[in-house]
Design a protein around this motif. Structure first.
Motif, PDB file in Angstrom:
ATOM      1  N   ALA A 132      -4.858   7.019  -3.246  1.00  0.00           N
ATOM      2  CA  ALA A 132      -4.401   6.993  -1.994  1.00  0.00           C
ATOM      3  C   ALA A 132      -5.424   7.952  -1.124  1.00  0.00           C
ATOM      4  O   ALA A 132      -5.779   7.383  -0.100  1.00  0.00           O
ATOM      5  N   ARG A 133      -5.399   9.044  -1.484  1.00  0.00           N
ATOM      6  CA  ARG A 133      -6.597   9.806  -0.608  1.00  0.00           C
ATOM      7  C   ARG A 133      -7.939   9.616  -0.609  1.00  0.00           C
ATOM      8  O   ARG A 133      -8.300   9.572   0.520  1.00  0.00           O
ATOM      9  N   VAL A 134      -8.297   8.913  -1.591  1.00  0.00           N
ATOM     10  CA  VAL A 134      -9.762   8.281  -1.538  1.00  0.00           C
ATOM     11  C   VAL A 134      -9.689   7.059  -0.665  1.00  0.00           C
ATOM     12  O   VAL A 134     -10.611   7.093   0.299  1.00  0.00           O
ATOM     13  N   LEU A 135      -8.729   6.168  -0.590  1.00  0.00           N
ATOM     14  CA  LEU A 135      -8.748   5.215   0.137  1.00  0.00           C
ATOM     15  C   LEU A 135      -8.726   5.702   1.851  1.00  0.00           C
ATOM     16  O   LEU A 135      -9.389   4.927   2.703  1.00  0.00           O
ATOM     17  N   GLY A 154      -7.958   6.402 -19.270  1.00  0.00           N
ATOM     18  CA  GLY A 154      -7.035   6.031 -18.031  1.00  0.00           C
ATOM     19  C   GLY A 154      -7.561   6.461 -16.852  1.00  0.00           C
ATOM     20  O   GLY A 154      -6.667   6.454 -15.902  1.00  0.00           O
ATOM     21  N   SER A 155      -8.853   6.670 -16.571  1.00  0.00           N
ATOM     22  CA  SER A 155      -9.183   7.181 -15.264  1.00  0.00           C
ATOM     23  C   SER A 155      -9.612   5.908 -14.292  1.00  0.00           C
ATOM     24  O   SER A 155     -10.240   5.043 -14.631  1.00  0.00           O
ATOM     25  N   TRP A 156      -9.225   6.227 -12.741  1.00  0.00           N
ATOM     26  CA  TRP A 156      -9.829   5.293 -11.866  1.00  0.00           C
ATOM     27  C   TRP A 156     -10.954   6.137 -11.428  1.00  0.00           C
ATOM     28  O   TRP A 156     -11.296   7.284 -11.344  1.00  0.00           O
ATOM     29  N   HIS A 198       0.211   6.267  -6.911  1.00  0.00           N
ATOM     30  CA  HIS A 198      -1.046   6.680  -7.208  1.00  0.00           C
ATOM     31  C   HIS A 198      -1.654   7.659  -5.945  1.00  0.00           C
ATOM     32  O   HIS A 198      -2.572   7.223  -5.214  1.00  0.00           O
ATOM     33  N   PRO A 199      -1.034   8.841  -5.700  1.00  0.00           N
ATOM     34  CA  PRO A 199      -1.408   9.615  -4.411  1.00  0.00           C
ATOM     35  C   PRO A 199      -2.869   9.813  -4.593  1.00  0.00           C
ATOM     36  O   PRO A 199      -3.283  10.184  -3.365  1.00  0.00           O
ATOM     37  N   LEU A 249       0.858  -1.197  -0.114  1.00  0.00           N
ATOM     38  CA  LEU A 249      -0.242  -0.108   0.096  1.00  0.00           C
ATOM     39  C   LEU A 249       1.023   1.173   0.078  1.00  0.00           C
ATOM     40  O   LEU A 249       0.498   2.254  -0.689  1.00  0.00           O
ATOM     41  N   GLU A 250       1.810   1.271   0.720  1.00  0.00           N
ATOM     42  CA  GLU A 250       2.875   2.325   0.762  1.00  0.00           C
ATOM     43  C   GLU A 250       3.424   2.552  -0.655  1.00  0.00           C
ATOM     44  O   GLU A 250       3.570   3.814  -1.146  1.00  0.00           O
ATOM     45  N   ALA A 251       3.936   1.635  -1.313  1.00  0.00           N
ATOM     46  CA  ALA A 251       4.303   1.565  -2.603  1.00  0.00           C
ATOM     47  C   ALA A 251       3.206   2.143  -3.555  1.00  0.00           C
ATOM     48  O   ALA A 251       3.479   3.003  -4.542  1.00  0.00           O
TER      49      ALA A 251
END
Length: 339
Positions: free
Chosen positions: A219-222, A326-328, A215-216, A208-210
């Protein structure tokens, strides 16, 4: 004379047995081994526990019955059947259900320090998907294929039993898997459930850190979702907010769902609640994105969850309306019913 002939016959009868006993007594080099006893004979693998401590610890703890698996007490692989055989290519073990979908309920990130290669006949590795190893399903490569090194991590190599490997087929039984420890270092390798769980937790944290560094925005959404987020083998993050009940949909069912869809920025691009009617589609036939299909197959009526789809499980490199290529994508979804 008769006595001499009888003694000679007895020596001839015992000679192969003595050779076999001598072979059995042949000492093994220091290391950690797994001996598979099958209906066709024995397979002996040397395990790379020094470079791949998580993978081998998990396998050894399962084989020795230390993982406390529900509905599978004791040594995990004992008495299981080979559930899949790709003729001349690979054998698969580790799913008591025999469907390829069963096994333990956990996965872990692949380790990357393997020295062995799947190009060598008799390579032993975990079944994997999207860079995550299955918790219990293993595969044995029969003739070797170096291409597999791109997807799998060999953690063992066949030392003895090449002829047995070629004879095995689907539904053949593995009566037991024994772990053999030769030498002081191997004797000290005694993984239990606590150690395996700690290794998995550490690997998940590092993964998750990697991921956050790469993918910052995701990561903020998570982080905003808080605890309870899980990740599928295909890379879908999800969190169940309200469990459902009953059966799960299958391909061909007509499904009704409510949802809202957002990009990582928070910009909403669709909302069935606002339209006042649920979205209806035939599962597996209508053109919904792959992440929706996978998620819907695991939901029960009444269930609500948030899913975060990577591009390959959403629209990939296509731009759809306001959604860039290419969107999440983030969806809040609710399975109403299906028929």
């Amino acid at each position: 004379m008769k006595h001499k002939i009888l003694c000679l016959m007895l020596l001839v009868m015992l000679f192969p047995l003595s050779l076999f006993a001598q072979e059995e007594r042949e000492p093994l080099a220091p290391g950690l081994y797994a001996r598979f006893t099958t209906v066709k004979g024995e397979l002996l693998f040397l395990l790379d526990y020094e470079r791949l401590p998580l993978t081998v610890s998990n396998f050894v703890a399962l084989a020795e019955g230390k993982m406390n698996i529900q509905d599978a007490p004791g040594p995990y692989y004992n008495g299981q059947k080979i559930f899949r055989n790709i003729q001349g290519y690979a054998l698969f073990l580790g799913d008591p259900e025999g469907t390829g979908e069963g096994g333990v309920d956990y996965r872990f990130p692949q380790e990357e320090r393997a020295l062995l290669s799947a190009g060598t006949p008799g390579s032993l590795m975990m079944a994997s998907r999207q860079g995550r190893d299955h918790g219990s399903q293993i595969m044995i490569v029969i003739n070797g294929d170096p291409y597999l090194d791109m997807k799998y991590v060999p953690f063992g190599q066949l030392e003895k039993g090449e002829d047995v490997l070629l004879k095995l087929k689907r539904d053949d039984t593995v009566s037991k898997v024994e772990i053999l420890r030769v030498g002081t270092e191997a004797q000290a390798f005694q993984p239990d459930e606590e150690e395996v769980r700690n290794l998995i937790a550490a690997a998940n944290k590092a993964e998750l850190e990697a991921f956050a560094a790469e993918h910052p925005d995701v990561a903020r959404v998570l982080e905003a979702l808080g605890e309870g987020v899980e990740r599928s083998e295909t890379g879908i993050f999800y969190k169940v907010y309200r469990p459902g009940s009953g059966a799960t949909p299958r391909p061909g069912n007509t499904v009704r769902m409510h949802y809202s869809g957002k990009m990582l920025t928070g910009q909403e691009f669709d909302n069935s609640y606002m339209r006042g009617e649920p979205f209806q589609f035939v599962l597996g036939k209508d053109g919904v994105v792959p992440g929706w299909v996978e998620t819907t197959l695991s939901m029960q009526p009444g269930e609500q969850r948030t899913i975060i789809l990577p591009p390959e499980m959403a629209y990939g490199d296509r731009a759809i309306g306001p959604i860039p290529a290419g969107s999440w994508l983030v969806f809040n979804i609710e399975l109403i019913d299906f028929q």
